[in-house]
Design an enzyme around this catalytic site. Structure first.
Site, mmCIF file in Angstrom:
data_model
loop_
_atom_site.group_PDB
_atom_site.id
_atom_site.type_symbol
_atom_site.label_atom_id
_atom_site.label_comp_id
_atom_site.label_asym_id
_atom_site.label_seq_id
_atom_site.Cartn_x
_atom_site.Cartn_y
_atom_site.Cartn_z
ATOM 1 N N SER A 82 30.366 9.333 43.699
ATOM 2 C CA SER A 82 29.896 10.597 44.300
ATOM 3 C C SER A 82 28.748 10.283 45.248
ATOM 4 O O SER A 82 28.004 9.315 45.030
ATOM 5 C CB SER A 82 29.378 11.537 43.204
ATOM 6 O OG SER A 82 28.710 12.639 43.781
ATOM 7 N N TYR A 87 24.082 13.077 36.033
ATOM 8 C CA TYR A 87 25.365 12.852 36.723
ATOM 9 C C TYR A 87 25.190 11.850 37.860
ATOM 10 O O TYR A 87 25.998 10.918 38.018
ATOM 11 C CB TYR A 87 25.868 14.195 37.259
ATOM 12 C CG TYR A 87 27.063 14.110 38.182
ATOM 13 C CD1 TYR A 87 28.360 14.031 37.676
ATOM 14 C CD2 TYR A 87 26.900 14.128 39.571
ATOM 15 C CE1 TYR A 87 29.460 13.963 38.527
ATOM 16 C CE2 TYR A 87 27.991 14.063 40.415
ATOM 17 C CZ TYR A 87 29.266 13.982 39.902
ATOM 18 O OH TYR A 87 30.346 13.910 40.747
HETATM 19 P P1 NAP Z 1 37.844 18.797 38.472
HETATM 20 O O1 NAP Z 1 38.575 19.606 39.484
HETATM 21 O O2 NAP Z 1 36.888 19.464 37.549
HETATM 22 O O3 NAP Z 1 38.921 17.965 37.623
HETATM 23 C C1 NAP Z 1 38.461 17.110 36.626
HETATM 24 C C2 NAP Z 1 39.621 16.339 36.049
HETATM 25 O O4 NAP Z 1 39.107 15.429 35.075
HETATM 26 C C3 NAP Z 1 40.635 17.212 35.336
HETATM 27 O O5 NAP Z 1 41.905 16.635 35.499
HETATM 28 C C4 NAP Z 1 40.167 17.142 33.885
HETATM 29 O O6 NAP Z 1 41.217 17.370 32.946
HETATM 30 C C5 NAP Z 1 39.698 15.699 33.813
HETATM 31 N N1 NAP Z 1 38.705 15.447 32.765
HETATM 32 C C6 NAP Z 1 37.546 16.099 32.537
HETATM 33 N N2 NAP Z 1 36.909 15.570 31.468
HETATM 34 C C7 NAP Z 1 37.696 14.564 31.026
HETATM 35 C C8 NAP Z 1 37.611 13.669 29.941
HETATM 36 N N3 NAP Z 1 36.581 13.672 29.076
HETATM 37 N N4 NAP Z 1 38.608 12.785 29.759
HETATM 38 C C9 NAP Z 1 39.664 12.768 30.599
HETATM 39 N N5 NAP Z 1 39.817 13.600 31.649
HETATM 40 C C10 NAP Z 1 38.838 14.492 31.842
HETATM 41 O O7 NAP Z 1 36.989 17.649 39.170
HETATM 42 P P2 NAP Z 1 37.079 16.975 40.625
HETATM 43 O O8 NAP Z 1 36.142 17.702 41.503
HETATM 44 O O9 NAP Z 1 38.463 16.764 41.034
HETATM 45 O O10 NAP Z 1 36.377 15.580 40.284
HETATM 46 C C11 NAP Z 1 37.099 14.370 40.175
HETATM 47 C C12 NAP Z 1 36.116 13.232 40.344
HETATM 48 O O11 NAP Z 1 35.482 13.364 41.617
HETATM 49 C C13 NAP Z 1 34.988 13.219 39.303
HETATM 50 O O12 NAP Z 1 34.709 11.902 38.924
HETATM 51 C C14 NAP Z 1 33.819 13.824 40.065
HETATM 52 O O13 NAP Z 1 32.590 13.379 39.551
HETATM 53 C C15 NAP Z 1 34.080 13.280 41.457
HETATM 54 N N6 NAP Z 1 33.403 14.043 42.510
HETATM 55 C C16 NAP Z 1 33.743 15.335 42.792
HETATM 56 C C17 NAP Z 1 33.059 16.019 43.804
HETATM 57 C C18 NAP Z 1 33.345 17.449 44.172
HETATM 58 O O14 NAP Z 1 32.585 18.052 44.951
HETATM 59 N N7 NAP Z 1 34.421 18.052 43.678
HETATM 60 C C19 NAP Z 1 32.047 15.367 44.521
HETATM 61 C C20 NAP Z 1 31.748 14.051 44.208
HETATM 62 C C21 NAP Z 1 32.440 13.391 43.207
HETATM 63 P P3 NAP Z 1 41.625 18.884 32.460
HETATM 64 O O15 NAP Z 1 42.394 19.498 33.610
HETATM 65 O O16 NAP Z 1 42.457 18.670 31.258
HETATM 66 O O17 NAP Z 1 40.339 19.591 32.177
#
Ligand code: NAP
Length: 248
Positions: A143, A157
């Site tokens: 991130s 985080y």
């Molecule tokens: P998201 O839409 O909240 O999706 C999270 C995913 O991770 C879902 O598939 C969820 O499964 C799964 N998950 C959550 N907790 C878990 C656990 N303990 N074990 C296994 N799977 C788990 O998040 P996202 O925004 O796509 O984020 C994905 C990655 O990108 C993360 O590492 C996040 O830190 C990073 N990121 C995101 C952003 C942003 O702005 N969105 C920015 C920087 C970095 P369920 O569907 O079953 O809940």
């Protein structure tokens, strides 16, 4: 030969977008989810429609036995794993460090750091040439918070993502001789559910316009970079972190 990718947290957001892009390229896909089985089933069905075979498996990445079982199910289904996207991650509601309890910090670190390290370890054990593997690719999802620090919201985080950057740099050197490339992407403000799960559903809309490109990013835009790092077109790239952040 059809290639196989394992994506943690592939049911929603960036993981789902990456899975669909892989499906369009004809990859086999194993995705994990932790609680939202309906979303995982939807992604599996959409991947199949897009042209890729896909299986789903529940896995809490904070638990070593769940990760070992995820790899075992993917290998039973597809025989091999060519790429691993270390994507699952969580945030907690905005707080200053002085207000955080240890349970919150443990949850963030266990999921985002320990989980990612164990997923990378299992990938290395399977792919390493010294263990009769055939090499492969690991893409870690970090991130921009790793660089910006997450002040007043989530320094826990941000620190967990700093660890992912260090893992990427170190593991690329450790695994290069094993035929494994290791890279990372650092998304900026991306339109997904993660902001709502951190208690701020409007966070992306509020912060997106402040970045140089003047908008939030999409999960597909992050997925495109992840897929490029998985493909042979990036064959001389390892130990690199790509910022997908609109210049943030
Ligand atoms: P998201 O839409 O909240 O999706 C999270 C995913 O991770 C879902 O598939 C969820 O499964 C799964 N998950 C959550 N907790 C878990 C656990 N303990 N074990 C296994 N799977 C788990 O998040 P996202 O925004 O796509 O984020 C994905 C990655 O990108 C993360 O590492 C996040 O830190 C990073 N990121 C995101 C952003 C942003 O702005 N969105 C920015 C920087 C970095 P369920 O569907 O079953 O809940």
């Amino acid at each position: 030969m059809t290639k196989t990718v394992l994506i943690t947290g592939g049911s929603r957001g960036i993981g789902r977008a990456t899975a669909l892009l892989c499906a369009e390229r004809g990859w086999n896909i194993a995705i994990s989810y932790v609680g939202n089985k309906a979303a995982a089933e939807q992604t599996r069905n959409d991947c199949r429609k897009a042209g890729g075979e896909c299986i789903i498996k529940r896995c809490d990445v904070a638990l070593e036995e769940d990760i070992i079982s995820l790899f075992s199910v993917a290998l039973d289904a597809f025989g091999t794993i060519d790429a691993v996207v270390n994507n699952a991650g969580i945030v907690a509601p905005a707080q200053k460090l002085m207000d955080m309890d240890v349970e919150r910090m443990e949850r963030i670190f266990d999921t985002n750091i320990l989980g990612a390290y164990i997923v990378a370890r299992e990938a290395a054990r399977h792919m390493a040439r010294s263990r009769d593997g055939k090499g492969g690719v690991i893409v870690n999802v970090s991130s921009m918070a790793a660089k910006l620090g997450g002040p007043n919201e989530y320094v826990d985080y941000a620190g967990s993502k700093g660890a992912i950057d260090s893992l990427t740099i170190g593991l690329a050197k450790e695994l290069g001789p094993e035929g494994i490339r290791v890279n990372g992407v650092r998304p900026g403000i991306i339109e997904t559910d993660i902001h709502a799960s951190g208690g701020r559903p409007n966070r992306a809309a509020e912060l997106g316009p402040n970045c140089p490109l003047g908008r939030t990013g999409t999960a597909e835009e992050v997925g495109e970079s992840i897929v490029w790092l998985m493909e042979d077109s990036s064959s001389f790239v390892t130990g690199t972190l790509i910022d997908v952040s609109g210049g943030r």
